[in-house]
Structure formats: C-alpha cells, structure tokens
Design a protein around this motif. Structure first.
Motif, PDB file in Angstrom:
ATOM      1  N   MET A 104      53.097  79.744   1.505  1.00 19.71           N
ATOM      2  CA  MET A 104      53.698  78.143   1.885  1.00 19.71           C
ATOM      3  C   MET A 104      52.643  77.458   1.893  1.00 19.71           C
ATOM      4  O   MET A 104      52.114  76.933   2.975  1.00 19.71           O
ATOM      5  CB  MET A 104      54.495  78.441   3.093  1.00 19.71           C
ATOM      6  CG  MET A 104      55.599  79.117   3.281  1.00 19.71           C
ATOM      7  SD  MET A 104      57.112  78.309   2.416  1.00 19.71           S
ATOM      8  CE  MET A 104      57.699  77.037   3.402  1.00 19.71           C
ATOM      9  N   ALA A 105      52.087  77.145   0.813  1.00 19.20           N
ATOM     10  CA  ALA A 105      50.847  76.205   0.492  1.00 19.20           C
ATOM     11  C   ALA A 105      50.905  75.339  -0.704  1.00 19.20           C
ATOM     12  O   ALA A 105      51.931  75.520  -1.495  1.00 19.20           O
ATOM     13  CB  ALA A 105      49.539  77.204   0.423  1.00 19.20           C
ATOM     14  N   GLY A 106      50.133  74.346  -0.587  1.00 24.48           N
ATOM     15  CA  GLY A 106      49.804  73.319  -1.648  1.00 24.48           C
ATOM     16  C   GLY A 106      50.244  72.162  -1.128  1.00 24.48           C
ATOM     17  O   GLY A 106      50.224  71.618  -0.052  1.00 24.48           O
ATOM     18  N   SER A 107      50.371  70.949  -2.219  1.00 25.60           N
ATOM     19  CA  SER A 107      50.732  69.867  -1.901  1.00 25.60           C
ATOM     20  C   SER A 107      51.668  69.296  -3.372  1.00 25.60           C
ATOM     21  O   SER A 107      52.272  69.878  -3.897  1.00 25.60           O
ATOM     22  CB  SER A 107      49.474  68.971  -1.687  1.00 25.60           C
ATOM     23  OG  SER A 107      48.782  68.895  -3.142  1.00 25.60           O
ATOM     24  N   LEU A 119      42.877  77.170   0.268  1.00 29.46           N
ATOM     25  CA  LEU A 119      44.288  76.706   0.015  1.00 29.46           C
ATOM     26  C   LEU A 119      45.221  77.522   1.048  1.00 29.46           C
ATOM     27  O   LEU A 119      46.220  76.996   1.622  1.00 29.46           O
ATOM     28  CB  LEU A 119      45.000  76.848  -1.374  1.00 29.46           C
ATOM     29  CG  LEU A 119      46.307  76.555  -1.523  1.00 29.46           C
ATOM     30  CD1 LEU A 119      46.396  74.970  -1.336  1.00 29.46           C
ATOM     31  CD2 LEU A 119      46.490  76.745  -3.132  1.00 29.46           C
ATOM     32  N   PHE A 120      45.077  78.876   1.106  1.00 24.71           N
ATOM     33  CA  PHE A 120      46.026  79.720   1.789  1.00 24.71           C
ATOM     34  C   PHE A 120      45.613  80.050   3.317  1.00 24.71           C
ATOM     35  O   PHE A 120      46.244  80.663   3.915  1.00 24.71           O
ATOM     36  CB  PHE A 120      46.127  80.950   0.978  1.00 24.71           C
ATOM     37  CG  PHE A 120      46.617  80.656  -0.257  1.00 24.71           C
ATOM     38  CD1 PHE A 120      47.749  80.651  -1.054  1.00 24.71           C
ATOM     39  CD2 PHE A 120      45.444  81.121  -1.317  1.00 24.71           C
ATOM     40  CE1 PHE A 120      48.059  80.397  -2.146  1.00 24.71           C
ATOM     41  CE2 PHE A 120      45.819  80.849  -2.832  1.00 24.71           C
ATOM     42  CZ  PHE A 120      47.149  80.646  -3.182  1.00 24.71           C
ATOM     43  N   ASP A 121      44.502  79.642   3.757  1.00 22.48           N
ATOM     44  CA  ASP A 121      43.823  79.495   5.205  1.00 22.48           C
ATOM     45  C   ASP A 121      44.748  79.278   6.201  1.00 22.48           C
ATOM     46  O   ASP A 121      45.249  78.113   6.086  1.00 22.48           O
ATOM     47  CB  ASP A 121      42.648  78.970   5.220  1.00 22.48           C
ATOM     48  CG  ASP A 121      41.799  79.505   6.490  1.00 22.48           C
ATOM     49  OD1 ASP A 121      41.996  80.738   6.828  1.00 22.48           O
ATOM     50  OD2 ASP A 121      41.244  78.754   7.144  1.00 22.48           O
ATOM     51  N   LYS A 122      45.325  80.229   7.058  1.00 29.32           N
ATOM     52  CA  LYS A 122      46.201  79.945   8.199  1.00 29.32           C
ATOM     53  C   LYS A 122      47.485  79.484   7.707  1.00 29.32           C
ATOM     54  O   LYS A 122      48.194  78.898   8.292  1.00 29.32           O
ATOM     55  CB  LYS A 122      45.536  79.169   9.269  1.00 29.32           C
ATOM     56  CG  LYS A 122      44.349  79.440   9.752  1.00 29.32           C
ATOM     57  CD  LYS A 122      43.694  78.596  10.789  1.00 29.32           C
ATOM     58  CE  LYS A 122      42.500  79.162  11.703  1.00 29.32           C
ATOM     59  NZ  LYS A 122      41.273  79.578  10.522  1.00 29.32           N
ATOM     60  N   ARG A 123      48.074  79.619   6.539  1.00 36.93           N
ATOM     61  CA  ARG A 123      49.229  79.358   5.828  1.00 36.93           C
ATOM     62  C   ARG A 123      50.331  80.545   5.862  1.00 36.93           C
ATOM     63  O   ARG A 123      49.741  81.751   5.414  1.00 36.93           O
ATOM     64  CB  ARG A 123      49.124  78.737   4.573  1.00 36.93           C
ATOM     65  CG  ARG A 123      48.548  77.467   4.407  1.00 36.93           C
ATOM     66  CD  ARG A 123      48.817  76.278   5.407  1.00 36.93           C
ATOM     67  NE  ARG A 123      48.197  75.222   5.203  1.00 36.93           N
ATOM     68  CZ  ARG A 123      48.457  74.014   4.398  1.00 36.93           C
ATOM     69  NH1 ARG A 123      49.773  74.255   3.592  1.00 36.93           N
ATOM     70  NH2 ARG A 123      48.068  73.023   4.053  1.00 36.93           N
ATOM     71  N   LEU A 151      43.548  86.741   1.928  1.00 41.66           N
ATOM     72  CA  LEU A 151      43.141  85.379   1.442  1.00 41.66           C
ATOM     73  C   LEU A 151      43.262  84.281   2.593  1.00 41.66           C
ATOM     74  O   LEU A 151      43.107  83.078   2.415  1.00 41.66           O
ATOM     75  CB  LEU A 151      44.276  84.869   0.107  1.00 41.66           C
ATOM     76  CG  LEU A 151      43.949  85.791  -1.075  1.00 41.66           C
ATOM     77  CD1 LEU A 151      44.575  85.036  -2.174  1.00 41.66           C
ATOM     78  CD2 LEU A 151      42.652  85.895  -1.472  1.00 41.66           C
ATOM     79  N   GLY A 152      43.331  85.067   3.466  1.00 45.13           N
ATOM     80  CA  GLY A 152      43.829  83.906   4.678  1.00 45.13           C
ATOM     81  C   GLY A 152      45.015  83.698   5.413  1.00 45.13           C
ATOM     82  O   GLY A 152      45.247  83.046   6.387  1.00 45.13           O
ATOM     83  N   PHE A 265      55.584  72.601  16.852  1.00 46.14           N
ATOM     84  CA  PHE A 265      54.696  73.124  15.489  1.00 46.14           C
ATOM     85  C   PHE A 265      53.418  73.819  15.939  1.00 46.14           C
ATOM     86  O   PHE A 265      52.748  73.093  16.774  1.00 46.14           O
ATOM     87  CB  PHE A 265      54.699  71.904  14.667  1.00 46.14           C
ATOM     88  CG  PHE A 265      55.844  71.698  13.806  1.00 46.14           C
ATOM     89  CD1 PHE A 265      57.062  72.171  13.988  1.00 46.14           C
ATOM     90  CD2 PHE A 265      55.790  70.875  12.572  1.00 46.14           C
ATOM     91  CE1 PHE A 265      58.208  71.731  13.260  1.00 46.14           C
ATOM     92  CE2 PHE A 265      56.910  70.400  12.027  1.00 46.14           C
ATOM     93  CZ  PHE A 265      58.220  70.905  12.260  1.00 46.14           C
ATOM     94  N   ARG A 266      53.038  74.682  15.218  1.00 50.04           N
ATOM     95  CA  ARG A 266      51.952  75.316  15.369  1.00 50.04           C
ATOM     96  C   ARG A 266      50.715  74.313  14.744  1.00 50.04           C
ATOM     97  O   ARG A 266      51.112  73.486  13.933  1.00 50.04           O
ATOM     98  CB  ARG A 266      51.526  76.646  14.611  1.00 50.04           C
ATOM     99  CG  ARG A 266      52.425  77.667  15.174  1.00 50.04           C
ATOM    100  CD  ARG A 266      52.099  79.204  14.164  1.00 50.04           C
ATOM    101  NE  ARG A 266      52.277  78.502  12.958  1.00 50.04           N
ATOM    102  CZ  ARG A 266      51.904  79.578  12.063  1.00 50.04           C
ATOM    103  NH1 ARG A 266      51.380  80.799  12.393  1.00 50.04           N
ATOM    104  NH2 ARG A 266      52.114  79.344  10.737  1.00 50.04           N
TER     105      ARG A 266
END
Length: 267
Positions: A104-107, A119-123, A151-152, A265-266
């Motif tokens: 669940m990452a990206g824009s 991009l994937f950090d904490k996602r 990858l985070g 929300f976190r």
C-alpha cells in the motif's frame, strides 16, 4: 531501488515492455542488468516481482512460467488479488510457487522516474496466499513476507478475497469519491478551482491518478467496489436527510464519528 539500498538482493535483473525504458534502466546503479524478454529476465531468478497493470500480471505469469527455475517464487504488486491470485497460481509449473502481495504505497504519479528507495518504509504490505495452499506454500509465503519486511513494510497476511474487501473500502472507494467530486466540480464554473484551499486539494489529490489503471482496478474488483459504493451512498444519504431535517444532533454524531476515525490514523 529499495532492494539494492537495503541489501536484500545479490543481483537485480529487470524487464520492461518499452525498449526506451530498458535502455534508461541500464544506466541505473541499482539495476544489474536488463532483459529483452520476460523469460530471459526470470531464467535464473529466485524471486520474481511482477510490477505491471493488474490485467497484465496474469498474462506475464503465464508467459514466464516455462522459464522459471525450480524453486522460484513469484509475487506481484497488483491492487486486486482474488481472480489474479488464483489464475497466477494455476499458471505456475509444479516446481515454482506464486504468492500474491500488494504494498500500500505509491502516489498518483506513475513510472520508474517517480520511484524512491524508501517508498515502502513503514507502509502496509498485504501478502495473500490462497487458503488451500497454506501448507504447501508456507515457506514461499514467509519468503515473500520477509522480502517486504526487509524493504521496510509492515506485513499483513490475509486471503485474496479478504484483501479485496478491505481495499475496496480503504483504497478503491476513496479513489471513486475523489474522482466523482472532481468530476462534479468540473461541471461548475472553472474559475472556482482557483479559490480552493488545502481541504479540496487534500481530499482530491488521488483524482489526478491514471485513469487507465483505475478502470482496470474497478473491473477486477467490481463486485466489492459496488458493495462499498452502495454502503457509502447510504451514509451520504443519511447525512443529506439529517441536514434536510435540521437534525443537528445527528449531524454532530456523524461529524464526531468521522473525526474520531480520522484522529485514530497511525502517524
């Protein structure tokens, strides 16, 4: 990029549909080699990630299947998992494994030019093994989960159908709402957009997303999206009725419920 930056891969080989993209990627320090065909790209791979539009992932899985080495694990980044996971699993040879995933990452921006190593950090990343392959694919599932954790990402393992219900509400419905709001406002005076503040900008950011990609997602997850839209219409109609009836306590209840949800929300 993330795999190179975090040291999770010894060798990274990439295939892209466009020759010009393959040529550009040859010059990137995080890419060891580019391949002219998908089959060539996966021939010596232990892990394959299919990062393509949803409707193309199944096609690619079938194309690479004969070239996969024994023990290879294939995953993807598709945002719809039910039909896709079952079809990709069925396409695999007996010596390879498919375990779906969805970070669940990206824009709203697309293309490798907009990529970043964090991009994937904490996602959250969903990993979606089929229920009837849980035992035989346990090791492959853990490998895919570990890849995304390295990858985070924060990994959540659910079935493909559970995934599709979840994302229909928390991802696909917001896209439909943001797009519909902009589509509605586009029929008003065009000059109004120049008066917009952060509220409208924040609410509609994802309306700038690629239309082709979202048509494919709505097609693939049609039933769950329709259910989510129907329930949201009921919610919107409830707010409409409360305002029309001057039922301000009910309006406050809805506003407070929405604020409580958003505040939780976190970070």
């Amino acid at each position: 990029m993330a795999a190179r930056a975090r040291g999770t891969a010894r060798r990274i080989v990439i295939w892209s549909r466009r020759p010009e993209t393959r040529l550009a990627l040859q010059k990137q320090p995080w890419c060891d080699a580019t391949a002219d065909t998908p089959e060539e790209a996966v021939r010596h791979a232990t892990l394959v990630v299919l990062a393509a539009p949803v409707e193309k992932i199944i096609e690619l899985a079938r194309q690479i299947a004969p070239a996969l080495p024994a023990g290879a694990i294939v995953t993807d980044v598709g945002s719809v998992k039910g039909e896709l996971t079952r079809a990709c699993h069925a396409a695999m040879p007996a010596t390879a494994f498919f375990v779906g995933s969805h970070p669940m990452a990206g824009s709203q921006k697309t293309g490798w030019e907009n990529a970043s190593a964090d991009l994937f950090d904490k996602r959250v990343c969903f990993v979606t093994p089929l229920a009837d392959t849980a035992a035989t694919h346990a090791k492959a599932t853990e490998t895919v989960a570990r890849f995304w954790r390295d990858l985070g990402s924060e990994v959540s393992t659910v079935t493909p159908d559970e995934h599709d219900e979840i994302v229909a509400h928390i991802s696909h419905l917001p896209q439909a709402i943001a797009t519909s709001l902009c589509s509605f406002l586009a029929q008003k005076n065009p000059a109004w957009r120049n008066f917009s503040g952060n509220g409208l900008r924040d609410t509609t950011r994802i309306a700038a997303s690629d239309a082709t990609m979202w048509i494919e997602i709505f097609q693939q997850n049609r039933d769950e999206v329709l259910r989510a839209l129907s329930r949201f219409q009921d919610e919107l109609q409830g707010l409409h009725a409360a305002i029309a009836n001057r039922d301000w306590p009910e309006v406050r209840t809805r506003l407070d419920r929405g604020k409580t949800y958003r505040d939780a929300f976190r970070p």
